[in-house]
Design an enzyme around this catalytic site. Structure first.
Site, PDB file in Angstrom:
ATOM      1  N   HIS A 144      -8.534  36.825   9.547  1.00  0.00           N
ATOM      2  CA  HIS A 144      -7.297  36.979  10.302  1.00  0.00           C
ATOM      3  C   HIS A 144      -6.134  37.240   9.345  1.00  0.00           C
ATOM      4  O   HIS A 144      -6.269  37.116   8.123  1.00  0.00           O
ATOM      5  CB  HIS A 144      -6.994  35.732  11.144  1.00  0.00           C
ATOM      6  CG  HIS A 144      -7.835  35.617  12.374  1.00  0.00           C
ATOM      7  ND1 HIS A 144      -9.087  35.051  12.360  1.00  0.00           N
ATOM      8  CD2 HIS A 144      -7.607  36.010  13.656  1.00  0.00           C
ATOM      9  CE1 HIS A 144      -9.593  35.093  13.577  1.00  0.00           C
ATOM     10  NE2 HIS A 144      -8.724  35.662  14.390  1.00  0.00           N
ATOM     11  N   HIS A 145      -4.994  37.543   9.925  1.00  0.00           N
ATOM     12  CA  HIS A 145      -3.774  37.835   9.181  1.00  0.00           C
ATOM     13  C   HIS A 145      -3.297  36.614   8.386  1.00  0.00           C
ATOM     14  O   HIS A 145      -3.701  35.480   8.646  1.00  0.00           O
ATOM     15  CB  HIS A 145      -2.673  38.303  10.137  1.00  0.00           C
ATOM     16  CG  HIS A 145      -2.461  37.349  11.279  1.00  0.00           C
ATOM     17  ND1 HIS A 145      -1.620  36.266  11.210  1.00  0.00           N
ATOM     18  CD2 HIS A 145      -3.003  37.315  12.525  1.00  0.00           C
ATOM     19  CE1 HIS A 145      -1.632  35.606  12.341  1.00  0.00           C
ATOM     20  NE2 HIS A 145      -2.465  36.217  13.171  1.00  0.00           N
ATOM     21  N   THR A 147      -4.268  27.889  20.219  1.00  0.00           N
ATOM     22  CA  THR A 147      -5.404  27.381  19.437  1.00  0.00           C
ATOM     23  C   THR A 147      -4.945  26.266  18.495  1.00  0.00           C
ATOM     24  O   THR A 147      -3.754  26.027  18.329  1.00  0.00           O
ATOM     25  CB  THR A 147      -6.059  28.506  18.627  1.00  0.00           C
ATOM     26  OG1 THR A 147      -5.088  29.085  17.732  1.00  0.00           O
ATOM     27  CG2 THR A 147      -6.599  29.597  19.544  1.00  0.00           C
ATOM     28  N   TYR A 198      -9.327  35.936  24.451  1.00  0.00           N
ATOM     29  CA  TYR A 198      -9.273  36.585  25.753  1.00  0.00           C
ATOM     30  C   TYR A 198      -9.777  38.025  25.722  1.00  0.00           C
ATOM     31  O   TYR A 198      -9.706  38.730  26.729  1.00  0.00           O
ATOM     32  CB  TYR A 198      -7.854  36.515  26.315  1.00  0.00           C
ATOM     33  CG  TYR A 198      -7.562  35.141  26.871  1.00  0.00           C
ATOM     34  CD1 TYR A 198      -7.798  34.845  28.204  1.00  0.00           C
ATOM     35  CD2 TYR A 198      -7.121  34.113  26.047  1.00  0.00           C
ATOM     36  CE1 TYR A 198      -7.571  33.581  28.718  1.00  0.00           C
ATOM     37  CE2 TYR A 198      -6.900  32.839  26.543  1.00  0.00           C
ATOM     38  CZ  TYR A 198      -7.128  32.578  27.881  1.00  0.00           C
ATOM     39  OH  TYR A 198      -6.921  31.318  28.377  1.00  0.00           O
ATOM     40  N   LYS A 229      -1.847  33.200  10.190  1.00  0.00           N
ATOM     41  CA  LYS A 229      -2.597  32.316  11.072  1.00  0.00           C
ATOM     42  C   LYS A 229      -2.697  30.928  10.458  1.00  0.00           C
ATOM     43  O   LYS A 229      -3.059  30.777   9.294  1.00  0.00           O
ATOM     44  CB  LYS A 229      -3.994  32.873  11.352  1.00  0.00           C
ATOM     45  CG  LYS A 229      -4.749  32.072  12.411  1.00  0.00           C
ATOM     46  CD  LYS A 229      -5.971  32.814  12.908  1.00  0.00           C
ATOM     47  CE  LYS A 229      -6.719  32.015  13.966  1.00  0.00           C
ATOM     48  NZ  LYS A 229      -5.901  31.782  15.169  1.00  0.00           N
ATOM     49  N   GLY A 235     -10.152  29.497  16.392  1.00  0.00           N
ATOM     50  CA  GLY A 235     -10.711  28.971  17.630  1.00  0.00           C
ATOM     51  C   GLY A 235     -11.894  29.794  18.110  1.00  0.00           C
ATOM     52  O   GLY A 235     -12.871  29.261  18.653  1.00  0.00           O
ATOM     53  N   GLY A 264      -3.824  30.225  25.772  1.00  0.00           N
ATOM     54  CA  GLY A 264      -4.455  30.818  24.603  1.00  0.00           C
ATOM     55  C   GLY A 264      -4.044  30.136  23.313  1.00  0.00           C
ATOM     56  O   GLY A 264      -4.320  30.640  22.231  1.00  0.00           O
ATOM     57  N   ALA A 279      -9.285  29.545  26.879  1.00  0.00           N
ATOM     58  CA  ALA A 279     -10.282  30.268  26.096  1.00  0.00           C
ATOM     59  C   ALA A 279      -9.781  30.430  24.670  1.00  0.00           C
ATOM     60  O   ALA A 279      -8.576  30.552  24.428  1.00  0.00           O
ATOM     61  CB  ALA A 279     -10.561  31.639  26.709  1.00  0.00           C
TER      62      ALA A 279
END
Length: 267
Positions: free
Chosen positions: A154-155, A99, A124, A158, A164, A97, A121
């Site tokens: 996002h937070h 990215t 998920y 990140k 991603g 996971g 991915a």
């Protein structure tokens, strides 16, 4: 199924501990951190706020392949190559996971898939992967002159932008329309600009606070617009999906898979 975690002390690592603790079919058997980490020998229960755990964090160099059936990696690009090569060497399936991978690191995924089964991915969450299917349907049904924008939030911590998942949404739409996202994607706008090219797929990024993850695919035409949105309120949804992927990939043939494969969704 015995699971090992790379990067146990990270935000997702801690949530994965919880997800595995709640699972009836998977057990956390190895919890690794970097060799210079201050978290070495820390009880994983203390990391995740789960009492009664006896497993402690160990350095990656001490990870024994005998203890695990599948690895899960939600770390950072800087350690990705070492982690994937460990899985290749020891023939262990892996769920990835991480990215923000470089093109060379993405190529390494394809190299690894010749030797081991792996799931890679951008997201998920079951809901996000349903969203990928829905945006393809929308793109195929709408006119070519529909404007398409992808907005993600996002937070504050990140590091990669766009996310991603946002890129995966863009690639799903572009693929359905027969476009190449590297040619039609627009990732910044500033100053006076000409009228919008309707072949473009635009991206807008928001970073702030503790936003877990929000993604919207906006299809805007004259007189109407369609918005397909997914909002995550807990990282546990991603962790549960990763554990589901780990169960699925355990006995698969070498190859590169994604959550569409895991969930059996149409492309």
């Amino acid at each position: 199924m015995n699971v090992g975690l790379f990067g146990t002390n990270g935000r997702m690592g801690r949530v994965l501990i919880e997800a595995l603790n709640n699972s009836e079919q998977a057990t956390l058997r190895a919890a690794t951190v970097r060799d210079d980490s201050p978290w070495i020998n820390m009880n994983v229960g203390e990391l995740a706020g789960i009492p009664g755990q006896t497993l402690t964090c160990t350095p990656v160099s001490k990870l024994s392949p005998d203890h695990v059936d599948v690895m899960i990696d939600f770390t950072l690009p800087v350690v990705f190559e070492d982690n994937i090569r460990w899985c290749i060497t020891h023939k262990k399936p892996v769920v990835i996971g991480t990215t923000g991978l470089s093109p060379a690191q993405v190529a390494l995924l394809d190299e690894a898939a010749q030797h081991i089964p792996l799931v890679f991915a951008a997201n998920y969450s079951v809901g996000v992967n349903l969203m990928l299917s829905l945006v393809r349907q929308a793109a195929s049904a709408l006119d070519d002159d529909t404007d398409i924008e992808i907005i993600e939030a996002h937070h504050r911590y990140k590091q990669d932008a766009p996310s991603g998942t946002a890129l995966a949404i863009g690639e799903a739409i572009a693929g359905e329309l027969g476009r190449d996202l590297s040619d039609c994607g627009v990732f910044s706008r500033e100053g006076k600009m000409p009228a919008r090219d309707q072949k473009q797929i635009g991206f807008a990024t928001v970073r702030g606070g503790d936003i877990v993850g929000e993604h919207t695919a906006l299809f805007a035409d004259l007189g109407e617009r369609l918005e397909i949105t997914h909002k995550a309120s807990s990282r546990l949804t991603f962790a549960k999906g990763a554990v589901r992927a780990a169960k699925w990939v355990q006995n698969k043939a070498p190859g590169r898979y994604d959550m569409i494969n895991v969930l059996g969704l149409p492309r």
